[in-house]
Design an enzyme around this catalytic site. Structure first.
Site, short mmCIF file in Angstrom:
data_model
loop_
_atom_site.label_atom_id
_atom_site.label_comp_id
_atom_site.label_asym_id
_atom_site.label_seq_id
_atom_site.Cartn_x
_atom_site.Cartn_y
_atom_site.Cartn_z
CE1 TYR A 56 -3.04 -3.03 0.32
CE2 TYR A 56 -3.39 -2.52 2.63
CZ TYR A 56 -3.65 -3.31 1.53
OH TYR A 56 -4.51 -4.37 1.64
CB SER A 204 -14.04 -4.60 -0.09
OG SER A 204 -12.87 -4.00 -0.57
N PRO A 205 -16.02 -4.62 3.10
CG PRO A 205 -16.19 -4.01 5.34
CD PRO A 205 -15.19 -4.14 4.22
CG LEU A 206 -19.02 -0.46 4.04
CD1 LEU A 206 -18.68 0.94 4.50
CD2 LEU A 206 -20.44 -0.82 4.43
NE ARG A 208 -13.29 -3.89 -5.00
CZ ARG A 208 -12.33 -4.50 -4.33
NH1 ARG A 208 -11.66 -3.84 -3.43
NH2 ARG A 208 -12.05 -5.77 -4.54
CB SER A 212 -21.37 4.15 1.65
OG SER A 212 -21.22 4.79 0.38
#
Length: 327
Positions: A56, A204-206, A208, A212
């Site tokens: 990263y 990435s539980p949302l 990406r 939301s």
């Protein structure tokens, strides 16, 4: 925030962790001051699991986390990853799960994180040219040396997980898991984790950011946001997937929570430790509040109706990225 056992090897973490990647790369402009404040706020709220990787940046995110924890290292469970070969000057060369590289990479990560040990050390991707037994074997030696406490692998197949686990017990498998990505429920991975007592960490539980509810057009992304190349955010896929989000939003509104909170509560209800990524305190606070959301059987049934496996269209990575999965 409540804590839970991650796997069966003795590691305990917060019910929800924090993915730090976007603080340094991939998701548009970054703000180090706000990122550091977000990490500190997360720990105030009881978040202990902080997730990074040498790739990263490269290195920038580990260095950022090291600065954030300069005076509070012992309060955090630091997770980082190796297996993507990077030169010391930051050139990414491709997958490398060879023992010599894993050892060198860990020493570099310790310097960047300014610590003498990593709590959870993952193989970021499985190198098809190196038997998993060799990669995990090298990681196990680092546990013996006291430089690593627990081991994990990312995006690995059920068979690979089993093989690695025979060399040294795996504490966690990190994979994408959300209402947008439920593949592990059908490819044997989730069953294998339950059978072997290995914890599931959901990145990435949302979806990406899709779940939301804040993304309504591909134009919402900055020019350098990598999601512009993500198949799920392109063309007809975008419109179809947005329709799924609309249904999730409807259920969330009826429950008086945000779409993000509903999506995170669902992941946590499945027994996973979610590590939603954010670089802003206001989103962090919204996300962590999801740990207080209780889902009823009726909620689960409603969610299953609108977001079953296969409801989302488009691959989750580009063709090149897809080749690195299920190693």
């Amino acid at each position: 925030m409540e804590k839970r056992a991650l796997g069966s090897q003795g590691l305990t973490v917060s019910t929800q962790g924090l993915g730090c990647m976007g603080m340094s790369v991939f998701y548009g402009a970054t703000d180090e001051t706000e990122s550091l404040a977000t990490i500190h706020r997360a720990m105030e709220l009881g978040v202990t699991l902080l997730d990074t990787a040498e790739s990263y940046g490269p290195f920038l995110n580990e260095q950022l986390l090291g600065r954030a924890l300069a005076e509070n290292r012992d309060a955090a469970v630091v997770a980082t990853k190796t297996g993507v070969e990077i030169t010391d000057d930051g050139q990414i060369l491709g997958l490398n799960g060879r023992p010599d590289y894993i050892r060198r990479a860990l020493e570099r990560s310790l310097r960047h994180l300014d610590t003498d040990h990593v709590d959870l050390f993952y193989l970021h991707r499985v190198d098809p040219q190196v038997p998993i037994e060799e990669s995990v074997g090298a990681m196990a030696e680092l546990v013996t040396d006291g430089k690593v406490r627990y081991l994990g692998v990312c995006e690995a197949s059920a068979q690979t997980i089993r093989r690695g686990h025979t060399v040294h017990p795996l504490t966690a498998v990190q994979t994408e898991y959300s209402l947008f990505e439920r593949g592990i429920e059908h490819d044997g991975v989730r069953q294998t984790l339950q059978e072997l007592g290995i914890g599931l960490v959901a990145y990435s539980p949302l979806g990406r950011g899709f779940l939301s509810g804040a993304i309504t057009s591909p134009d919402d992304f900055a020019e350098d946001d990598w999601r512009r190349s993500d198949p799920r955010f392109q063309g007809e896929n975008f419109d179809r997937n947005l329709a799924v989000v609309s249904e999730v939003r409807r259920i969330a509104t009826d429950k008086n929570v945000t779409p993000s909170q509903l999506a995170l509560a669902w992941v946590q209800h499945q027994g996973a430790v979610a590590i939603p990524g954010t670089k802003r305190r206001r989103y962090l606070e919204e996300n962590t509040a999801a740990t207080e959301v209780a889902l009823t059987p009726e909620d689960i049934a409603a969610i299953e109706t609108v977001a079953p496996h296969g409801a989302v269209t488009g691959d989750r990575y580009t063709p090149e990225g897809m080749q690195t999965l299920n190693g």
